[in-house]
Design a protein around this motif. Structure first.
Motif, PDB file in Angstrom:
ATOM      1  N   SER A   3       0.833  -1.202   0.000  1.00 43.16           N
ATOM      2  CA  SER A   3       0.000   0.000   0.000  1.00 43.16           C
ATOM      3  C   SER A   3       0.864   1.248   0.000  1.00 43.16           C
ATOM      4  O   SER A   3       0.459   2.264   0.539  1.00 43.16           O
ATOM      5  N   LYS A   4       2.049   1.162  -0.574  1.00 43.56           N
ATOM      6  CA  LYS A   4       2.944   2.304  -0.593  1.00 43.56           C
ATOM      7  C   LYS A   4       2.307   3.453  -1.379  1.00 43.56           C
ATOM      8  O   LYS A   4       1.849   3.284  -2.497  1.00 43.56           O
ATOM      9  N   ILE A   5       2.288   4.614  -0.741  1.00 47.66           N
ATOM     10  CA  ILE A   5       1.767   5.825  -1.370  1.00 47.66           C
ATOM     11  C   ILE A   5       2.902   6.836  -1.428  1.00 47.66           C
ATOM     12  O   ILE A   5       3.599   7.056  -0.436  1.00 47.66           O
ATOM     13  N   SER A   6       3.101   7.442  -2.591  1.00 48.81           N
ATOM     14  CA  SER A   6       4.082   8.511  -2.754  1.00 48.81           C
ATOM     15  C   SER A   6       3.353   9.778  -3.163  1.00 48.81           C
ATOM     16  O   SER A   6       2.398   9.723  -3.942  1.00 48.81           O
ATOM     17  N   THR A   7       3.816  10.885  -2.644  1.00 45.61           N
ATOM     18  CA  THR A   7       3.237  12.175  -2.989  1.00 45.61           C
ATOM     19  C   THR A   7       4.200  12.922  -3.896  1.00 45.61           C
ATOM     20  O   THR A   7       5.381  13.056  -3.569  1.00 45.61           O
ATOM     21  N   VAL A   8       3.688  13.380  -5.027  1.00 45.25           N
ATOM     22  CA  VAL A   8       4.485  14.119  -6.008  1.00 45.25           C
ATOM     23  C   VAL A   8       3.993  15.557  -6.019  1.00 45.25           C
ATOM     24  O   VAL A   8       2.801  15.817  -6.191  1.00 45.25           O
ATOM     25  N   THR A   9       4.928  16.488  -5.813  1.00 43.87           N
ATOM     26  CA  THR A   9       4.602  17.906  -5.905  1.00 43.87           C
ATOM     27  C   THR A   9       4.691  18.329  -7.363  1.00 43.87           C
ATOM     28  O   THR A   9       5.698  18.080  -8.029  1.00 43.87           O
ATOM     29  N   LEU A  10       3.626  18.936  -7.860  1.00 44.15           N
ATOM     30  CA  LEU A  10       3.586  19.371  -9.260  1.00 44.15           C
ATOM     31  C   LEU A  10       4.251  20.742  -9.396  1.00 44.15           C
ATOM     32  O   LEU A  10       3.918  21.669  -8.653  1.00 44.15           O
ATOM     33  N   PRO A  11       5.167  20.892 -10.358  1.00 39.60           N
ATOM     34  CA  PRO A  11       5.774  22.201 -10.595  1.00 39.60           C
ATOM     35  C   PRO A  11       4.749  23.249 -11.024  1.00 39.60           C
ATOM     36  O   PRO A  11       4.871  24.422 -10.684  1.00 39.60           O
ATOM     37  N   VAL A  12       3.740  22.812 -11.778  1.00 35.55           N
ATOM     38  CA  VAL A  12       2.681  23.709 -12.261  1.00 35.55           C
ATOM     39  C   VAL A  12       1.344  23.157 -11.755  1.00 35.55           C
ATOM     40  O   VAL A  12       0.943  22.064 -12.167  1.00 35.55           O
ATOM     41  N   PRO A  13       0.674  23.872 -10.846  1.00 35.36           N
ATOM     42  CA  PRO A  13      -0.607  23.367 -10.332  1.00 35.36           C
ATOM     43  C   PRO A  13      -1.604  23.130 -11.471  1.00 35.36           C
ATOM     44  O   PRO A  13      -1.573  23.811 -12.490  1.00 35.36           O
ATOM     45  N   ILE A  14      -2.475  22.142 -11.254  1.00 34.32           N
ATOM     46  CA  ILE A  14      -3.530  21.864 -12.220  1.00 34.32           C
ATOM     47  C   ILE A  14      -4.868  22.144 -11.552  1.00 34.32           C
ATOM     48  O   ILE A  14      -4.980  22.126 -10.324  1.00 34.32           O
ATOM     49  N   GLU A  15      -5.874  22.397 -12.368  1.00 36.23           N
ATOM     50  CA  GLU A  15      -7.213  22.590 -11.841  1.00 36.23           C
ATOM     51  C   GLU A  15      -8.021  21.328 -12.090  1.00 36.23           C
ATOM     52  O   GLU A  15      -8.042  20.799 -13.191  1.00 36.23           O
TER      53      GLU A  15
END
Length: 89
Positions: A3-15
């Motif tokens: 159940s590994k979850i990784s969080t990726v920060t987006l360089p450009v936010p999306i709507e």
């Protein structure tokens, strides 16, 4: 199943759904998530593989991916590839 979850920060936010999204959580794929895909294509970060796999392991859908700024693709695809790297060596 892991159940590994990784969080990726987006360089450009999306709507999405009227909200600005700056981070995407990716669940480590199980073998069923990879059906119909070439593992080599996934690890080589091929766009077609990412468009199939990302909706299976995140809140993103295909339309989100097709409209996404290209700057966001590399961090997402790199994180997917990292799920297949053995870090215990």
């Amino acid at each position: 199943m892991s159940s590994k979850i990784s969080t990726v920060t987006l360089p450009v936010p999306i709507e999405k759904d009227g909200k600005d999204i700056t981070e995407i959580e990716l669940r480590k794929p199980c073998s069923g998530d990879l059906r119909g895909l070439s593992l080599l294509g996934v690890c080589e970060m091929q766009f077609e593989a990412a468009c199939t796999l990302l909706p299976r392991i995140s809140v993103l859908n295909e339309r989100d991916l097709l409209n996404m700024d290209v700057a966001n693709l590399a961090p997402l695809m790199t994180e997917i590839a990292s799920f297949f790297v053995d870090t215990k060596r």
